[in-house]
Design a protein around this motif. Structure first.
Motif, PDB file in Angstrom:
ATOM      1  N   MET A 161       1.105  -1.325   0.007  1.00  0.00           N
ATOM      2  CA  MET A 161       0.007   0.145   0.142  1.00  0.00           C
ATOM      3  C   MET A 161       1.074   1.457  -0.160  1.00  0.00           C
ATOM      4  O   MET A 161       1.955   1.340   0.671  1.00  0.00           O
ATOM      5  N   ASN A 162       0.543   2.217  -0.804  1.00  0.00           N
ATOM      6  CA  ASN A 162       1.453   3.558  -0.910  1.00  0.00           C
ATOM      7  C   ASN A 162       0.770   4.468   0.159  1.00  0.00           C
ATOM      8  O   ASN A 162      -0.001   4.254   0.811  1.00  0.00           O
ATOM      9  N   GLU A 163       1.633   5.684   0.461  1.00  0.00           N
ATOM     10  CA  GLU A 163       1.341   6.383   1.578  1.00  0.00           C
ATOM     11  C   GLU A 163       0.112   7.161   1.102  1.00  0.00           C
ATOM     12  O   GLU A 163      -0.641   7.332   2.424  1.00  0.00           O
ATOM     13  N   THR A 164      -0.318   7.404  -0.039  1.00  0.00           N
ATOM     14  CA  THR A 164      -1.582   8.234  -0.265  1.00  0.00           C
ATOM     15  C   THR A 164      -2.731   7.293   0.134  1.00  0.00           C
ATOM     16  O   THR A 164      -3.595   7.789   0.892  1.00  0.00           O
ATOM     17  N   ASP A 165      -2.749   6.023  -0.171  1.00  0.00           N
ATOM     18  CA  ASP A 165      -3.775   5.122   0.233  1.00  0.00           C
ATOM     19  C   ASP A 165      -3.751   5.091   1.844  1.00  0.00           C
ATOM     20  O   ASP A 165      -4.953   4.744   2.368  1.00  0.00           O
ATOM     21  N   ALA A 166      -2.622   4.915   2.320  1.00  0.00           N
ATOM     22  CA  ALA A 166      -2.573   4.674   3.671  1.00  0.00           C
ATOM     23  C   ALA A 166      -2.992   6.033   4.696  1.00  0.00           C
ATOM     24  O   ALA A 166      -3.973   5.774   5.465  1.00  0.00           O
ATOM     25  N   ARG A 167      -2.700   6.992   4.067  1.00  0.00           N
ATOM     26  CA  ARG A 167      -3.410   8.325   4.456  1.00  0.00           C
ATOM     27  C   ARG A 167      -4.902   8.328   4.717  1.00  0.00           C
ATOM     28  O   ARG A 167      -5.365   8.643   5.488  1.00  0.00           O
ATOM     29  N   SER A 168      -5.138   7.961   3.475  1.00  0.00           N
ATOM     30  CA  SER A 168      -6.711   8.013   3.298  1.00  0.00           C
ATOM     31  C   SER A 168      -7.541   7.046   4.005  1.00  0.00           C
ATOM     32  O   SER A 168      -8.478   7.199   4.696  1.00  0.00           O
ATOM     33  N   ALA A 169      -6.736   5.693   4.362  1.00  0.00           N
ATOM     34  CA  ALA A 169      -7.425   4.741   5.119  1.00  0.00           C
ATOM     35  C   ALA A 169      -7.305   5.287   6.781  1.00  0.00           C
ATOM     36  O   ALA A 169      -8.360   5.201   7.656  1.00  0.00           O
ATOM     37  N   VAL A 170      -6.509   6.232   7.218  1.00  0.00           N
ATOM     38  CA  VAL A 170      -6.166   6.401   8.361  1.00  0.00           C
ATOM     39  C   VAL A 170      -7.030   7.423   8.707  1.00  0.00           C
ATOM     40  O   VAL A 170      -7.707   7.660   9.707  1.00  0.00           O
ATOM     41  N   LEU A 171      -7.259   8.631   7.709  1.00  0.00           N
ATOM     42  CA  LEU A 171      -8.205   9.745   7.981  1.00  0.00           C
ATOM     43  C   LEU A 171      -9.518   9.210   7.903  1.00  0.00           C
ATOM     44  O   LEU A 171     -10.473   9.592   8.783  1.00  0.00           O
ATOM     45  N   ALA A 172      -9.972   8.189   7.087  1.00  0.00           N
ATOM     46  CA  ALA A 172     -11.189   7.847   7.061  1.00  0.00           C
ATOM     47  C   ALA A 172     -11.644   7.016   8.747  1.00  0.00           C
ATOM     48  O   ALA A 172     -12.662   7.254   8.993  1.00  0.00           O
ATOM     49  N   ALA A 173     -10.434   6.197   8.776  1.00  0.00           N
ATOM     50  CA  ALA A 173     -10.836   5.607  10.121  1.00  0.00           C
ATOM     51  C   ALA A 173     -11.137   6.875  11.289  1.00  0.00           C
ATOM     52  O   ALA A 173     -11.723   6.488  12.107  1.00  0.00           O
ATOM     53  N   LEU A 174     -10.136   7.660  11.386  1.00  0.00           N
ATOM     54  CA  LEU A 174     -10.170   8.802  12.362  1.00  0.00           C
ATOM     55  C   LEU A 174     -11.746   9.351  12.337  1.00  0.00           C
ATOM     56  O   LEU A 174     -12.214   9.626  13.235  1.00  0.00           O
ATOM     57  N   ASN A 175     -12.185   9.535  10.932  1.00  0.00           N
ATOM     58  CA  ASN A 175     -13.609  10.237  10.928  1.00  0.00           C
ATOM     59  C   ASN A 175     -14.447   9.299  11.505  1.00  0.00           C
ATOM     60  O   ASN A 175     -15.648   9.946  12.137  1.00  0.00           O
ATOM     61  N   GLU A 176     -14.391   7.926  11.478  1.00  0.00           N
ATOM     62  CA  GLU A 176     -15.403   6.937  12.000  1.00  0.00           C
ATOM     63  C   GLU A 176     -15.236   7.079  13.488  1.00  0.00           C
ATOM     64  O   GLU A 176     -16.324   7.021  14.059  1.00  0.00           O
ATOM     65  N   VAL A 177     -14.126   7.049  13.994  1.00  0.00           N
ATOM     66  CA  VAL A 177     -13.784   6.979  15.652  1.00  0.00           C
ATOM     67  C   VAL A 177     -13.876   8.166  16.188  1.00  0.00           C
ATOM     68  O   VAL A 177     -14.453   8.097  17.299  1.00  0.00           O
ATOM     69  N   ALA A 178     -13.671   9.257  15.555  1.00  0.00           N
ATOM     70  CA  ALA A 178     -13.462  10.506  16.288  1.00  0.00           C
ATOM     71  C   ALA A 178     -14.152  11.368  15.356  1.00  0.00           C
ATOM     72  O   ALA A 178     -13.419  12.402  14.814  1.00  0.00           O
ATOM     73  N   PRO A 179     -15.540  11.370  15.103  1.00  0.00           N
ATOM     74  CA  PRO A 179     -16.049  12.315  13.910  1.00  0.00           C
ATOM     75  C   PRO A 179     -15.793  13.978  14.114  1.00  0.00           C
ATOM     76  O   PRO A 179     -16.000  14.814  13.216  1.00  0.00           O
ATOM     77  N   ASP A 180     -15.417  14.282  15.254  1.00  0.00           N
ATOM     78  CA  ASP A 180     -15.392  15.855  15.472  1.00  0.00           C
ATOM     79  C   ASP A 180     -13.949  16.165  15.337  1.00  0.00           C
ATOM     80  O   ASP A 180     -13.658  17.303  15.198  1.00  0.00           O
ATOM     81  N   VAL A 181     -12.953  15.362  15.127  1.00  0.00           N
ATOM     82  CA  VAL A 181     -11.747  15.518  14.419  1.00  0.00           C
ATOM     83  C   VAL A 181     -12.051  16.210  13.038  1.00  0.00           C
ATOM     84  O   VAL A 181     -12.334  15.397  12.187  1.00  0.00           O
ATOM     85  N   GLU A 182     -11.242  17.214  12.894  1.00  0.00           N
ATOM     86  CA  GLU A 182     -11.103  18.092  11.594  1.00  0.00           C
ATOM     87  C   GLU A 182      -9.954  17.365  10.626  1.00  0.00           C
ATOM     88  O   GLU A 182      -9.039  17.694  10.492  1.00  0.00           O
ATOM     89  N   THR A 183     -10.185  16.262   9.886  1.00  0.00           N
ATOM     90  CA  THR A 183      -9.159  15.340   9.345  1.00  0.00           C
ATOM     91  C   THR A 183      -8.788  16.238   8.116  1.00  0.00           C
ATOM     92  O   THR A 183      -7.503  16.032   7.794  1.00  0.00           O
ATOM     93  N   GLU A 184      -9.526  17.142   7.394  1.00  0.00           N
ATOM     94  CA  GLU A 184      -8.744  17.837   6.241  1.00  0.00           C
ATOM     95  C   GLU A 184      -7.654  18.717   6.832  1.00  0.00           C
ATOM     96  O   GLU A 184      -6.864  19.162   6.010  1.00  0.00           O
ATOM     97  N   GLU A 185      -7.472  19.144   8.143  1.00  0.00           N
ATOM     98  CA  GLU A 185      -6.441  20.027   8.396  1.00  0.00           C
ATOM     99  C   GLU A 185      -5.365  19.259   9.023  1.00  0.00           C
ATOM    100  O   GLU A 185      -4.568  19.888   9.431  1.00  0.00           O
ATOM    101  N   LEU A 186      -5.406  17.935   9.100  1.00  0.00           N
ATOM    102  CA  LEU A 186      -4.394  17.346   9.672  1.00  0.00           C
ATOM    103  C   LEU A 186      -3.202  17.223   8.975  1.00  0.00           C
ATOM    104  O   LEU A 186      -3.091  17.141   7.652  1.00  0.00           O
ATOM    105  N   GLU A 187      -1.830  17.565   9.630  1.00  0.00           N
ATOM    106  CA  GLU A 187      -0.763  17.278   8.865  1.00  0.00           C
ATOM    107  C   GLU A 187      -0.028  16.237   9.070  1.00  0.00           C
ATOM    108  O   GLU A 187       0.968  16.076   8.233  1.00  0.00           O
TER     109      GLU A 187
END
Length: 80
Positions: free
Chosen positions: A1-27
């Motif tokens: 898995m490349n880093e872009t796919d991994a980042r997308s998966a992590v951000l999607a999981a964060l959205n599910e577990v912590a929906p109040d986290v603004e994932t678009e702004e995470l660096e």
């Protein structure tokens, strides 16, 4: 898995577990527990969600290294 796919998966999981986290702004340097305020159960649910979507499971021995968004992205990319 490349880093872009991994980042997308992590951000999607964060959205599910912590929906109040603004994932678009995470660096990537944000700390999962301190900055994003994930407690231990949230952290475990995050790893469980990632395992379900990516097939990547982290052992308890790896938990201490999974402290930031980027470290989790790197882990998923390396093991996916």
């Amino acid at each position: 898995m490349n880093e872009t796919d991994a980042r997308s998966a992590v951000l999607a999981a964060l959205n599910e577990v912590a929906p109040d986290v603004e994932t678009e702004e995470l660096e990537g340097s944000e700390r999962l527990r301190q900055d994003l305020e994930l407690d231990s159960l949230d952290f475990l649910r995050l790893l469980e969600t990632l395992a379900g979507t990516t097939g990547v499971t982290a052992s308890e021995d790896d938990y201490p290294g999974l402290t930031t968004v980027q470290s989790l992205v790197d882990y998923v990319a390396a093991h996916g």
